[in-house]
Write a protein that holds these residues in place. Structure first.
Motif, PDB file in Angstrom:
ATOM      1  N   VAL A 154       0.844  -1.264  -0.021  1.00  0.00           N
ATOM      2  CA  VAL A 154       0.011   0.003   0.062  1.00  0.00           C
ATOM      3  C   VAL A 154       0.829   1.073   0.011  1.00  0.00           C
ATOM      4  O   VAL A 154       1.946   1.266   0.397  1.00  0.00           O
ATOM      5  CB  VAL A 154      -1.050   0.046   1.315  1.00  0.00           C
ATOM      6  CG1 VAL A 154      -1.783  -1.136   1.317  1.00  0.00           C
ATOM      7  CG2 VAL A 154      -0.241  -0.301   2.412  1.00  0.00           C
ATOM      8  N   ALA A 156       2.103   4.791   1.510  1.00  0.00           N
ATOM      9  CA  ALA A 156       1.845   5.586   2.896  1.00  0.00           C
ATOM     10  C   ALA A 156       1.122   6.493   3.178  1.00  0.00           C
ATOM     11  O   ALA A 156       0.714   7.201   1.936  1.00  0.00           O
ATOM     12  CB  ALA A 156       3.286   6.057   3.161  1.00  0.00           C
ATOM     13  N   TYR A 161      -3.943   1.917   2.852  1.00  0.00           N
ATOM     14  CA  TYR A 161      -3.194   1.444   4.039  1.00  0.00           C
ATOM     15  C   TYR A 161      -4.341   1.219   5.344  1.00  0.00           C
ATOM     16  O   TYR A 161      -4.449   0.158   5.871  1.00  0.00           O
ATOM     17  CB  TYR A 161      -2.320   2.583   4.560  1.00  0.00           C
ATOM     18  CG  TYR A 161      -1.581   2.268   5.977  1.00  0.00           C
ATOM     19  CD1 TYR A 161      -0.482   1.285   5.846  1.00  0.00           C
ATOM     20  CD2 TYR A 161      -2.110   2.912   7.113  1.00  0.00           C
ATOM     21  CE1 TYR A 161      -0.059   1.015   7.224  1.00  0.00           C
ATOM     22  CE2 TYR A 161      -1.502   2.568   8.317  1.00  0.00           C
ATOM     23  CZ  TYR A 161      -0.597   1.655   8.290  1.00  0.00           C
ATOM     24  OH  TYR A 161      -0.053   1.227   9.520  1.00  0.00           O
ATOM     25  N   LYS A 165      -5.550  -2.704   6.615  1.00  0.00           N
ATOM     26  CA  LYS A 165      -5.366  -3.047   8.134  1.00  0.00           C
ATOM     27  C   LYS A 165      -6.867  -3.451   8.803  1.00  0.00           C
ATOM     28  O   LYS A 165      -7.007  -4.116   9.377  1.00  0.00           O
ATOM     29  CB  LYS A 165      -4.862  -1.828   8.772  1.00  0.00           C
ATOM     30  CG  LYS A 165      -3.325  -1.639   8.574  1.00  0.00           C
ATOM     31  CD  LYS A 165      -2.578  -2.590   9.411  1.00  0.00           C
ATOM     32  CE  LYS A 165      -1.044  -2.336   9.521  1.00  0.00           C
ATOM     33  NZ  LYS A 165      -0.250  -3.346  10.102  1.00  0.00           N
ATOM     34  N   THR A 172       0.710  -4.962   6.315  1.00  0.00           N
ATOM     35  CA  THR A 172       1.136  -4.228   5.113  1.00  0.00           C
ATOM     36  C   THR A 172       2.668  -3.933   5.062  1.00  0.00           C
ATOM     37  O   THR A 172       3.340  -3.885   5.707  1.00  0.00           O
ATOM     38  CB  THR A 172       0.396  -2.859   5.559  1.00  0.00           C
ATOM     39  OG1 THR A 172       0.769  -2.429   6.720  1.00  0.00           O
ATOM     40  CG2 THR A 172      -0.989  -3.144   5.430  1.00  0.00           C
ATOM     41  N   VAL A 174       4.561  -0.736   3.325  1.00  0.00           N
ATOM     42  CA  VAL A 174       4.306   0.721   2.913  1.00  0.00           C
ATOM     43  C   VAL A 174       5.229   1.148   1.843  1.00  0.00           C
ATOM     44  O   VAL A 174       6.635   0.971   2.192  1.00  0.00           O
ATOM     45  CB  VAL A 174       4.498   1.569   3.982  1.00  0.00           C
ATOM     46  CG1 VAL A 174       4.141   2.925   3.762  1.00  0.00           C
ATOM     47  CG2 VAL A 174       3.399   1.024   5.307  1.00  0.00           C
ATOM     48  N   THR A 181       4.061  -0.323  -5.227  1.00  0.00           N
ATOM     49  CA  THR A 181       3.455  -1.420  -4.825  1.00  0.00           C
ATOM     50  C   THR A 181       3.299  -2.383  -6.011  1.00  0.00           C
ATOM     51  O   THR A 181       3.225  -3.537  -5.615  1.00  0.00           O
ATOM     52  CB  THR A 181       1.881  -0.841  -4.421  1.00  0.00           C
ATOM     53  OG1 THR A 181       1.286  -0.438  -5.766  1.00  0.00           O
ATOM     54  CG2 THR A 181       2.148   0.222  -3.453  1.00  0.00           C
TER      55      THR A 181
END
Length: 254
Positions: A154, A156, A161, A165, A172, A174, A181
């Motif tokens: 994902v 940041a 993000y 979660k 994850t 970042v 990604t």
């Protein structure tokens, strides 16, 4: 790195006086500053996010770029785009201590979130989209639920993000840009990449072996990010956004 090819009106000191007196509906502290300096500064990401902002033949172009130019034209000033990191600068706009000294607004495919409005304001929405999952075809994943508890790349500070979660209980990884990604997924370092639908669909079309899972993990709307409490500037931006969103959608997606 690129040149801005905006062709906008020059405002002489005489015309500026007339403009200010005739445009009381557009009065406001930040708006007044923009008009007085004759330039509106817009933040966009320092990564490529076609078709919203990307470099083509040396020029910065895209849906978000056109929108910024249209807003500047409505105000009657030049526009200057600054390319800044997402997590290092743009995402700070929704933190209370951000001074708003580097740009007047951010137009960078930013999702309107109620939690973010504690520190900044959003315009009316200009694009409707959502988060999608990108996976390797060989892994056989069919739905987002198949990636619960998996490792997902994902950006940041992004809604991806938060979604990974909260909704997928994922581990994850970042990254600083959408392309990173995708690269992590192609290299086998993660099980999936979660990003805006336009980014995921484009990557699935560009790279063999990658597929976009059916359906949206979330639904989201993009808005222009503005300093908190600048109501007069927001009114100008809203007036342009409402008029321009269909025009720009037809230009960049049809």
């Amino acid at each position: 790195m690129f040149k801005t090819s905006a062709s906008v009106r020059f405002i002489s000191s005489v015309f500026l006086t007339v403009f200010l007196s005739a445009s009381c509906a557009w009065a406001g502290d930040r708006l007044d500053d923009i008009v007085k300096r004759g330039e509106m500064v817009v933040a966009v990401g320092d990564f490529e996010n076609e078709p919203f902002f990307f470099v083509e033949d040396g020029d910065l172009v895209g849906f978000d770029v056109d929108l910024g130019r249209m807003i500047a034209k409505e105000i009657g000033v030049d526009v200057r785009f600054v390319r800044v990191p997402w997590d290092g600068l743009i995402a700070l706009a929704w933190y209370s201590r951000y001074p708003w000294s580097r740009y007047d607004m951010a137009i960078a495919s930013i999702t309107i979130r109620q939690s973010r409005t504690r520190a900044c304001d959003f315009s009316d929405w200009y694009f409707y989209t959502g988060q999608k999952l990108l996976v390797r075809e060989e892994d056989g994943y069919e739905t987002p639920l198949d990636l619960e508890g998996k490792t997902i790349a994902v950006m940041a500070g992004s809604t991806g993000y938060e979604t990974a979660k909260r909704d997928l209980a994922a581990q994850t990884v970042v990254m600083d840009s959408p392309q990173e990604t995708v690269d992590a997924l192609r290299a086998g370092r993660v099980d999936g990449a979660l990003s805006d639908a336009t980014i995921v669909i484009a990557a699935a079309e560009r790279y063999d072996g990658l597929v976009a899972l059916e359906g949206m993990v979330t639904t989201e709307r993009y808005g222009v990010v503005l300093p908190k409490g600048e109501e007069d500037l927001r009114k100008v931006v809203d007036s342009v956004v409402v008029e321009a969103r269909r025009i720009l959608y037809d230009k960049w997606f049809r």
